[in-house]
Design a protein around this motif. Structure first.
Motif, PDB file in Angstrom:
ATOM      1  N   GLU A 146       8.006   0.207   7.289  1.00  0.00           N
ATOM      2  CA  GLU A 146       7.336   1.431   6.870  1.00  0.00           C
ATOM      3  C   GLU A 146       5.841   1.178   6.666  1.00  0.00           C
ATOM      4  OE1 GLU A 146       7.903   5.618   5.638  1.00  0.00           O
ATOM      5  OE2 GLU A 146       9.065   4.152   6.780  1.00  0.00           O
ATOM      6  N   ALA A 147       5.501  -0.041   6.227  1.00  0.00           N
ATOM      7  CA  ALA A 147       4.089  -0.377   6.012  1.00  0.00           C
ATOM      8  C   ALA A 147       3.313  -0.327   7.323  1.00  0.00           C
ATOM      9  CB  ALA A 147       3.971  -1.758   5.370  1.00  0.00           C
ATOM     10  N   TRP A 155      -0.938   6.958   6.634  1.00  0.00           N
ATOM     11  CA  TRP A 155      -0.201   7.597   5.540  1.00  0.00           C
ATOM     12  C   TRP A 155      -0.717   7.149   4.177  1.00  0.00           C
ATOM     13  CZ3 TRP A 155       5.268   6.262   7.857  1.00  0.00           C
ATOM     14  CH2 TRP A 155       5.466   7.027   9.013  1.00  0.00           C
ATOM     15  N   PHE A 156      -1.233   5.921   4.107  1.00  0.00           N
ATOM     16  CA  PHE A 156      -1.767   5.391   2.854  1.00  0.00           C
ATOM     17  C   PHE A 156      -2.703   4.234   3.197  1.00  0.00           C
ATOM     18  CE2 PHE A 156       2.840   4.343   3.299  1.00  0.00           C
ATOM     19  CZ  PHE A 156       2.709   3.107   3.942  1.00  0.00           C
ATOM     20  N   PRO A 157      -3.638   3.901   2.316  1.00  0.00           N
ATOM     21  CA  PRO A 157      -4.522   2.761   2.574  1.00  0.00           C
ATOM     22  C   PRO A 157      -3.732   1.465   2.689  1.00  0.00           C
ATOM     23  CG  PRO A 157      -5.384   4.138   0.803  1.00  0.00           C
ATOM     24  CD  PRO A 157      -3.990   4.628   1.079  1.00  0.00           C
ATOM     25  N   ALA A 158      -4.184   0.575   3.558  1.00  0.00           N
ATOM     26  CA  ALA A 158      -3.447  -0.655   3.822  1.00  0.00           C
ATOM     27  C   ALA A 158      -3.327  -1.541   2.587  1.00  0.00           C
ATOM     28  CB  ALA A 158      -4.130  -1.421   4.949  1.00  0.00           C
ATOM     29  N   ASP A 159      -4.285  -1.421   1.630  1.00  0.00           N
ATOM     30  CA  ASP A 159      -4.240  -2.258   0.429  1.00  0.00           C
ATOM     31  C   ASP A 159      -3.728  -1.499  -0.790  1.00  0.00           C
ATOM     32  OD1 ASP A 159      -6.376  -0.559   0.197  1.00  0.00           O
ATOM     33  OD2 ASP A 159      -7.828  -2.089  -0.435  1.00  0.00           O
ATOM     34  N   SER A 160      -3.037  -0.388  -0.575  1.00  0.00           N
ATOM     35  CA  SER A 160      -2.560   0.448  -1.680  1.00  0.00           C
ATOM     36  C   SER A 160      -1.204  -0.017  -2.194  1.00  0.00           C
ATOM     37  CB  SER A 160      -2.433   1.896  -1.211  1.00  0.00           C
ATOM     38  OG  SER A 160      -1.402   2.003  -0.236  1.00  0.00           O
ATOM     39  N   PRO A 161      -0.820   0.391  -3.422  1.00  0.00           N
ATOM     40  CA  PRO A 161       0.522   0.081  -3.924  1.00  0.00           C
ATOM     41  C   PRO A 161       1.626   0.629  -3.015  1.00  0.00           C
ATOM     42  CG  PRO A 161      -0.883   0.853  -5.706  1.00  0.00           C
ATOM     43  CD  PRO A 161      -1.643   1.074  -4.433  1.00  0.00           C
ATOM     44  N   GLN A 162       1.376   1.802  -2.390  1.00  0.00           N
ATOM     45  CA  GLN A 162       2.372   2.361  -1.465  1.00  0.00           C
ATOM     46  C   GLN A 162       2.589   1.437  -0.280  1.00  0.00           C
ATOM     47  OE1 GLN A 162      -0.369   3.945  -2.739  1.00  0.00           O
ATOM     48  NE2 GLN A 162      -0.132   6.179  -2.573  1.00  0.00           N
ATOM     49  N   ALA A 163       1.500   0.893   0.249  1.00  0.00           N
ATOM     50  CA  ALA A 163       1.621  -0.025   1.374  1.00  0.00           C
ATOM     51  C   ALA A 163       2.366  -1.295   0.975  1.00  0.00           C
ATOM     52  CB  ALA A 163       0.239  -0.376   1.920  1.00  0.00           C
ATOM     53  N   GLU A 164       2.080  -1.796  -0.224  1.00  0.00           N
ATOM     54  CA  GLU A 164       2.759  -2.997  -0.700  1.00  0.00           C
ATOM     55  C   GLU A 164       4.263  -2.773  -0.799  1.00  0.00           C
ATOM     56  OE1 GLU A 164       3.453  -6.836  -2.205  1.00  0.00           O
ATOM     57  OE2 GLU A 164       1.734  -5.974  -1.149  1.00  0.00           O
ATOM     58  N   ALA A 165       4.664  -1.634  -1.362  1.00  0.00           N
ATOM     59  CA  ALA A 165       6.090  -1.321  -1.472  1.00  0.00           C
ATOM     60  C   ALA A 165       6.724  -1.122  -0.103  1.00  0.00           C
ATOM     61  CB  ALA A 165       6.288  -0.081  -2.328  1.00  0.00           C
ATOM     62  N   ALA A 166       5.981  -0.520   0.819  1.00  0.00           N
ATOM     63  CA  ALA A 166       6.518  -0.214   2.149  1.00  0.00           C
ATOM     64  C   ALA A 166       6.736  -1.462   2.993  1.00  0.00           C
ATOM     65  CB  ALA A 166       5.575   0.745   2.875  1.00  0.00           C
ATOM     66  N   ARG A 167       6.123  -2.591   2.624  1.00  0.00           N
ATOM     67  CA  ARG A 167       6.349  -3.847   3.346  1.00  0.00           C
ATOM     68  C   ARG A 167       7.810  -4.230   3.359  1.00  0.00           C
ATOM     69  NH1 ARG A 167       4.148  -8.358   0.511  1.00  0.00           N
ATOM     70  NH2 ARG A 167       5.219  -9.511   2.160  1.00  0.00           N
TER      71      ARG A 167
END
Length: 249
Positions: A146-147, A155-167
């Motif tokens: 998803e990241a 969908w979200f910045p690459a260094d955002s908490p959303q990106a971290e969770a999506a990994r």
């Protein structure tokens, strides 16, 4: 460890390294490099188990064993079909193991197979293959996460908490109930190329510039692989880290 083999009409020098890191109680990455038994060539594979339990350990070991056995037993020229078939067999057997274990049983799998007819990358999950050519380090694979989709589509910045969770949200992996296929890519090896297969313990912790400098260093492959693993520890060692480096002559 360093080995030398013939593959894709070239001499290949291969080095490997793996490290448990500081987060997990064991190393759930699986690493395999070997010469082809029936003809000159190379089979290099890395797998990364999902989670830190027996399902993770079983999935990685099972997937690598099945894939490498299929590669070693294949008699004809390599092409997508036998590589797809090897992953499909790994999918079925890992799924069967998961039903017995009754816990998450899955892993990534990324491979480079080369013989006299050419070289092929097989990838499912979020381990990666990089290639250094002419001073440029390129990523040859995509992450099935998803990241990755979020980064590509904004969908979200690459260094955002959303990106971290999506990994950790994988859309394709060995053991997935939908039995998804891998990506299979034909690559042409040129003298001077350097290939790197690595798990996300390196890809997510070692910056691009550090990886580029390491693979451009001219050092032996085992020294480059060890340097990448050491860099993952310097970055925090938040995951198992495994690298295979292949130099083409």
């Amino acid at each position: 460890m360093t080995i030398e083999v013939q593959g894709a009409g070239r001499r290949l020098q291969v080095g490997t390294a793996t490290e448990i890191g500081r987060r997990y109680p064991a190393n759930f990455d699986v690493l395999h490099t070997a010469e082809l038994q029936r003809r000159p060539g190379l089979c290099a594979v890395v797998a990364d188990g999902m989670g830190a339990g027996e399902g993770s350990r079983t999935a990685g070991r099972t997937a690598v064993d099945i894939f490498t056995t299929a590669v070693q037993e294949h008699r004809g020229p390599f092409a997508p079909q036998p590589l797809f078939a090897a992953v499909a067999d790994a999918q079925r057997q890992v799924r069967a193991a998961g039903k017995s274990l009754r816990e998450l049983t899955g892993c990534t799998l990324t491979a480079l197979v080369a013989d006299a007819t050419g070289a092929w990358v097989t990838q499912i999950g979020d381990s990666r293959v990089y290639r250094l050519r002419g001073g440029l380090l390129e990523l040859l694979t995509i992450d099935h996460t998803e990241a990755w989709l979020g980064a590509v589509h904004g969908w979200f910045p690459a260094d955002s908490p959303q990106a971290e969770a999506a990994r950790y949200q994988l859309h394709r992996f060995i053991g997935h109930p939908g039995l998804p296929e891998p990506d299979v890519l034909s690559v042409t090896m040129f003298p001077g190329d350097v290939y790197c297969l690595c798990t996300d313990g390196i890809a997510e912790q070692v910056p691009y510039q550090r990886m580029e400098a390491t693979l451009s260093s001219g050092a032996p492959p085992d020294a480059m692989a060890s340097a990448l693993v050491a860099a993952s520890l310097e970055a925090g060692g938040r995951d198992n880290a495994t690298a295979v480096v292949v130099k083409v002559f």
